[in-house]
Design an enzyme around this catalytic site. Structure first.
Site, PDB file in Angstrom:
ATOM      1  N   TYR A   4       7.638  16.917  25.585  1.00  9.20           N
ATOM      2  CA  TYR A   4       8.669  16.018  25.060  1.00  9.20           C
ATOM      3  C   TYR A   4       9.349  15.249  26.194  1.00  9.20           C
ATOM      4  CZ  TYR A   4      12.831  14.802  22.244  1.00  9.20           C
ATOM      5  OH  TYR A   4      13.842  14.151  21.592  1.00  9.20           O
TER       6      TYR A   4
ATOM      7  N   LYS B 116       9.428  11.253  26.750  1.00  6.89           N
ATOM      8  CA  LYS B 116      10.715  10.564  26.674  1.00  6.89           C
ATOM      9  C   LYS B 116      11.064   9.810  27.961  1.00  6.89           C
ATOM     10  CE  LYS B 116      11.914  11.318  22.467  1.00  6.89           C
ATOM     11  NZ  LYS B 116      11.783  10.185  21.513  1.00  6.89           N
TER      12      LYS B 116
ATOM     13  N   SER C 157      15.551  10.561  25.787  1.00  3.26           N
ATOM     14  CA  SER C 157      16.259  11.821  25.600  1.00  3.26           C
ATOM     15  C   SER C 157      16.734  12.335  26.947  1.00  3.26           C
ATOM     16  CB  SER C 157      15.332  12.857  24.962  1.00  3.26           C
ATOM     17  OG  SER C 157      15.894  14.154  25.012  1.00  3.26           O
TER      18      SER C 157
END
Length: 301
Positions: free
Chosen positions: A165, A169, A152
């Site tokens: 996150y 990622k 991401s």
């Protein structure tokens, strides 16, 4: 040139909706037998049922394709083992693994509970590692495998409220950076996708007008390329709204100062030169750059 998957078997995790569903449908359209994995939980990872995965399987079969549903959690060892066994029992091989399953527990770092940090890492990072570990010996035996992890922009570049996150990622990028080396002799290629799409996971983060442009199916062509027979390895493709770009980790030429009490000051004084990206190159431990490093250390440069 036509990318086809006739005779190939693809597992897509988190394929009950959004990006994963589009990946699964496109694999099937191009001839692959597809395992649609989805726990069926909410965006934050709670709950679960097999309805979403079964619907995608029904779509594939209605279009004339072959698919089976699997409701295992990618974080559960026994569940992952069951997914692989179910796939091998049904189709006899595994050629492609797309690690797409994910959840969100967004909060600023100051307010984030460490349990939420660990859970997001568990799903995104270990939830990519565990299925990959399970298919690895099968792909080695076959002498063929294609693996995609889902990264991401939050991992590559950062995003407020997503320390958990973002860490996960970027972690999957580190994962494939080594898989590309270890899989080379067995024709196993590993790549990363950094998608931008309007899904249930991002609908609260994107304006409503983005839904028409940033469709999940506009990302899937990148996955088809990254899992094709002629796929590269160790690459990161950014994809969204029909636009595709390559992201790379690079290193500047830098400067050598050796040791001494004033090295920190020399770094500060020369920071502009040290950080000059005009001659930056992708880094790798081997070949020219490693040789250059040892020449500097030996005082030859």
């Amino acid at each position: 040139m036509s990318i086809r998957y006739d005779g190939k078997v693809a597992i897509v995790t988190g394929a009950g909706g959004g990006l994963g569903r589009c990946h699964a449908l496109e694999f099937a359209r191009r001839g692959a037998k597809v395992v649609v994995n989805d726990l069926g939980g909410s965006v934050d990872g709670t709950g679960g049922n097999s309805e979403a995965a079964e619907k995608v399987v029904a779509e594939i079969k209605a279009a004339g394709g072959e698919a089976i549903a699997n409701g295992s959690s990618v974080t559960d060892d026994a569940g992952v083992e069951n997914m692989i066994k179910q796939t091998m029992d049904a189709f006899g091989r595994i050629d492609i693994l797309v690690n797409n399953a994910g959840i969100l527990r967004d909060k600023s770092f100051a307010k984030m509970d460490l349990k939420d940090f660990s859970l997001v890492l568990d799903v995104h990072l270990l939830g990519s590692v565990k299925p990959t570990k399970a298919v690895w010996p099968i792909m080695k035996e076959q002498g063929y495998g294609r693996i995609v992890v889902t990264s991401s922009s939050s991992g590559l570049y950062g995003n407020f409220g997503q320390t958990n996150y973002g860490a996960a990622k970027l972690g999957v990028v580190g994962f494939i950076n080594t898989l590309k080396l270890e899989g080379q002799k067995d024709n196993i290629r590993a790549n990363a996708l950094a998608p931008v799409a309007y899904t249930r996971m991002t609908s609260d983060l994107m304006p409503p007008e983005a839904e028409q442009m940033f469709t999940p199916d506009s990302v899937s062509p990148a996955v088809m390329f990254l899992t094709s027979e002629d796929a590269p390895t160790g690459e990161i493709i950014c994809a969204g709204a029909g636009h595709f770009a390559r992201a790379r980790i690079v290193e500047t030429e830098g400067m050598f100062f050796g040791q001494g009490d004033d090295v920190a000051e020399k770094i500060a004084e020369n920071w502009e030169k040290i950080s000059d990206l005009s001659t930056a190159k992708p880094y790798f431990m081997g070949g020219e750059q490693t040789g250059k490093f040892f020449e500097y250390a030996a005082g030859k440069k």
